[in-house]
Scaffold this motif. Structure first.
Motif, PDB file in Angstrom:
ATOM      1  N   ARG A 154      31.021  15.573   0.478  1.00 49.23           N
ATOM      2  CA  ARG A 154      32.229  15.973   1.229  1.00 49.23           C
ATOM      3  C   ARG A 154      32.918  17.148   0.531  1.00 49.23           C
ATOM      4  NH1 ARG A 154      32.585  10.315   2.401  1.00 49.23           N
ATOM      5  NH2 ARG A 154      33.650   9.944   0.415  1.00 49.23           N
ATOM      6  N   GLY A 155      32.988  17.082  -0.837  1.00 52.64           N
ATOM      7  CA  GLY A 155      33.594  18.185  -1.575  1.00 52.64           C
ATOM      8  C   GLY A 155      32.805  19.475  -1.406  1.00 52.64           C
ATOM      9  N   ALA A 215      32.677  18.016  11.434  1.00 52.18           N
ATOM     10  CA  ALA A 215      31.477  18.500  10.748  1.00 52.18           C
ATOM     11  C   ALA A 215      30.250  18.510  11.652  1.00 52.18           C
ATOM     12  CB  ALA A 215      31.202  17.639   9.513  1.00 52.18           C
ATOM     13  N   GLU A 216      30.274  17.734  12.711  1.00 50.13           N
ATOM     14  CA  GLU A 216      29.110  17.682  13.592  1.00 50.13           C
ATOM     15  C   GLU A 216      28.820  19.028  14.251  1.00 50.13           C
ATOM     16  OE1 GLU A 216      26.833  15.531  14.365  1.00 50.13           O
ATOM     17  OE2 GLU A 216      27.537  13.940  13.037  1.00 50.13           O
ATOM     18  N   GLN A 240      23.461  30.916   7.555  1.00 50.80           N
ATOM     19  CA  GLN A 240      23.236  30.197   6.302  1.00 50.80           C
ATOM     20  C   GLN A 240      24.387  29.238   6.003  1.00 50.80           C
ATOM     21  OE1 GLN A 240      22.630  32.751   2.939  1.00 50.80           O
ATOM     22  NE2 GLN A 240      22.530  31.070   1.480  1.00 50.80           N
ATOM     23  N   LEU A 241      25.617  29.722   6.229  1.00 46.56           N
ATOM     24  CA  LEU A 241      26.772  28.848   6.017  1.00 46.56           C
ATOM     25  C   LEU A 241      26.731  27.653   6.967  1.00 46.56           C
ATOM     26  CD1 LEU A 241      29.652  31.450   5.545  1.00 46.56           C
ATOM     27  CD2 LEU A 241      28.722  29.910   3.831  1.00 46.56           C
ATOM     28  N   LYS A 242      26.377  27.934   8.204  1.00 48.01           N
ATOM     29  CA  LYS A 242      26.314  26.859   9.191  1.00 48.01           C
ATOM     30  C   LYS A 242      25.276  25.811   8.784  1.00 48.01           C
ATOM     31  CE  LYS A 242      25.594  26.069  14.153  1.00 48.01           C
ATOM     32  NZ  LYS A 242      25.306  26.727  15.460  1.00 48.01           N
ATOM     33  N   ALA A 243      24.083  26.294   8.350  1.00 48.33           N
ATOM     34  CA  ALA A 243      23.019  25.364   7.947  1.00 48.33           C
ATOM     35  C   ALA A 243      23.413  24.607   6.686  1.00 48.33           C
ATOM     36  CB  ALA A 243      21.714  26.134   7.720  1.00 48.33           C
ATOM     37  N   HIS A 249      25.212  19.482   4.061  1.00 47.25           N
ATOM     38  CA  HIS A 249      26.191  18.662   3.332  1.00 47.25           C
ATOM     39  C   HIS A 249      26.704  17.523   4.211  1.00 47.25           C
ATOM     40  CE1 HIS A 249      26.056  21.116  -0.156  1.00 47.25           C
ATOM     41  NE2 HIS A 249      26.659  22.177   0.386  1.00 47.25           N
ATOM     42  N   HIS A 250      26.919  17.820   5.489  1.00 49.06           N
ATOM     43  CA  HIS A 250      27.365  16.766   6.406  1.00 49.06           C
ATOM     44  C   HIS A 250      26.305  15.674   6.517  1.00 49.06           C
ATOM     45  CE1 HIS A 250      28.997  14.668   9.800  1.00 49.06           C
ATOM     46  NE2 HIS A 250      28.038  15.077  10.623  1.00 49.06           N
ATOM     47  N   ARG A 251      25.034  16.081   6.606  1.00 52.39           N
ATOM     48  CA  ARG A 251      23.961  15.089   6.665  1.00 52.39           C
ATOM     49  C   ARG A 251      23.906  14.257   5.372  1.00 52.39           C
ATOM     50  NH1 ARG A 251      20.476  18.259   8.042  1.00 52.39           N
ATOM     51  NH2 ARG A 251      19.545  18.788   6.029  1.00 52.39           N
TER      52      ARG A 251
END
Length: 456
Positions: free
Chosen positions: A21-22, A37-38, A289-292, A297-299
């Motif tokens: 999360r951090g 985050a989804e 790249q940021l999106k991925a 991290h969300h996963r």
């Protein structure tokens, strides 16, 4: 961490979820939310930025910073020159006095050097007179040439081996002799000083002449030192006067300070522009790249949270315990029914219950029933197939045949190989059921051993 137990592994999984999360927050700059985050994605810039734009701005910034640094160094030198004016003026006045002595000291050095050479010649003549003339090969050769010249002057001609007679003034050798003697006189003094006769009065003055030479030698050394100091002062004076002539005016310094202030403002604006372009270009290049990365991290948060839930007491441990207790409780239920006793069960909290009541609330005989049925179940499930039960006399007489019947059924059915049941009785059994051996022990010794066949 499972080696340390489920609680430690669950705590570690919870920590990994917090780290994920951090990391998501660090990437996105926003507080983490499972729904947010989804579908999170960085904002695209309203304008396009190219690498060429950033390179051009960076080059302009480098040039401007170089101009600013040069201007600051120049202004600093001017201020230092101005601040040093008072000390420089005093030093100039001091150096002017010393530099003015250059000509006078040059004249003194020239005069003292000439005097030194004169007295050196006088000392050499005195020392030569004391020793009967100057000594050495060159002086001997000069005296010999002088003798040849005197001989030529006393004669009119010379006769050579072929009987040819030549006048002395026609012989080249005599001219060479005269030239050599002239040169000797120029370099070493007159032939009279080189002569063999000593001038005793001149010889007695040698110590006096040596004193003059020593004093003048020191004087010449001091003259050279003083002249070097005066010439050095003159050089420093010229340098300081050049610095004094280059002092800028107060107005010029003020103008230079204003130019530097303007350059600083331009530099700051250009720095901000470069940073903005760099950030914009980075954001544009790293959009996907940021999106991925944020999605990864969300996963991680989801997966570590699932692992945390699975490792919690009501998760996998509870499932494992339930799965492990199920065959035990099934077997306990079968054995309880076979003995015609109330059911014994182990609940998920690993508490034992008899007929639904907690073990701590049971009577002594009820606790014995629970212990007996658990021991038999463990012997069967472990494959040991052997059980020993003591103090069965705690049961009321009507319940004793029930445990005997259960054990005989299990041994005859092959679920147990051996079962030993011990208790304190008033007298041996009057009738021994088939498949059971009765042993009476009194005072530590076997008194009687009766099987069903022997009783028959």
């Amino acid at each position: 961490m499972l080696r340390a137990g489920f609680p430690a592994a669950a705590d570690q999984a919870k920590e990994h979820a917090a780290e994920a999360r951090g990391a998501w927050k660090a990437i996105t700059g926003e507080a983490y939310g499972s729904q947010k985050a989804e579908s999170w994605a960085p904002e695209r810039l309203p304008v396009d930025v190219s690498q060429a734009d950033l390179d051009a701005a960076s080059t302009e910034l480098v040039d401007l910073e170089a101009d600013l640094e040069e201007a600051q160094q120049t202004l600093g030198a001017h201020k230092a020159n101005r601040d040093a004016e008072a000390g420089r003026a005093a030093r100039i006045a001091e150096l002017q006095e010393l530099a003015a002595l250059v000509t006078r000291r040059q004249h003194k050095l020239s005069n003292d050097s000439a005097d030194l050479q004169h007295w050196k010649d006088q000392l050499a003549a005195a020392e030569a007179a004391a020793t009967g003339g100057k000594q050495g090969l060159i002086h001997d050769m000069a005296r010999n040439l002088s003798d040849w010249q005197a001989l030529a002057e006393r004669s009119t001609s010379v006769e050579e081996e072929n009987s040819l007679v030549s006048q002395w003034h026609t012989v080249d050798t005599l001219d060479c002799t005269r030239l050599l003697l002239d040169r000797y006189v120029q370099e070493h003094g007159s032939l009279a000083e080189a002569g063999a006769q000593a001038d005793q009065s001149l010889a007695r003055r040698a110590p006096e002449f040596r004193t003059y030479v020593d004093n003048l030698t020191r004087a010449v050394e001091n003259d050279r030192r003083d002249l070097a100091a005066a010439e050095q002062a003159a050089g420093q004076l010229a340098e300081l006067q050049a610095q004094a002539a280059s002092i800028p005016s107060a107005e010029a310094i003020a103008n230079a300070e204003q130019v530097i202030a303007d350059l600083r403002q331009q530099r700051d604006r250009l720095r901000a522009k470069v940073e903005s372009l760099r950030d914009a270009l980075t954001t544009a290049q790293q959009f996907e790249q940021l999106k991925a990365t944020a999605a990864n991290h969300h996963r991680d948060v989801i997966e570590w949270s699932l692992i945390t839930d699975a490792l919690a007491p009501d998760g996998i441990p509870a499932e494992i315990l339930t799965g492990a207790l199920e065959p035990v409780n099934n077997l306990l239920a079968i054995q309880s029914a076979a003995a015609n006793w109330a059911p014994v069960q182990i609940n998920p909290d690993i508490d034992i219950a008899y007929d639904g009541r907690a073990y701590g609330l049971l009577s002594e005989s009820e606790k014995w029933r629970c212990d007996a049925l658990l021991a038999i179940a463990i012997a069967r499930l472990s494959g040991l197939r052997f059980v020993t039960l003591d103090r069965f006399d705690v049961l009321q007489p009507s319940a004793r045949p029930q445990i005997l019947g259960l054990l005989r059924t299990l041994t005859q059915g092959g679920d147990l190989d051996t079962a030993i049941l011990a208790g304190t009785m008033k007298e041996p059994m009057a009738k021994v059921p088939m498949g059971i051996q009765s042993v009476w022990i009194a005072e530590g010794s076997i008194v009687a051993s009766i099987s069903q066949q022997q009783a028959a």
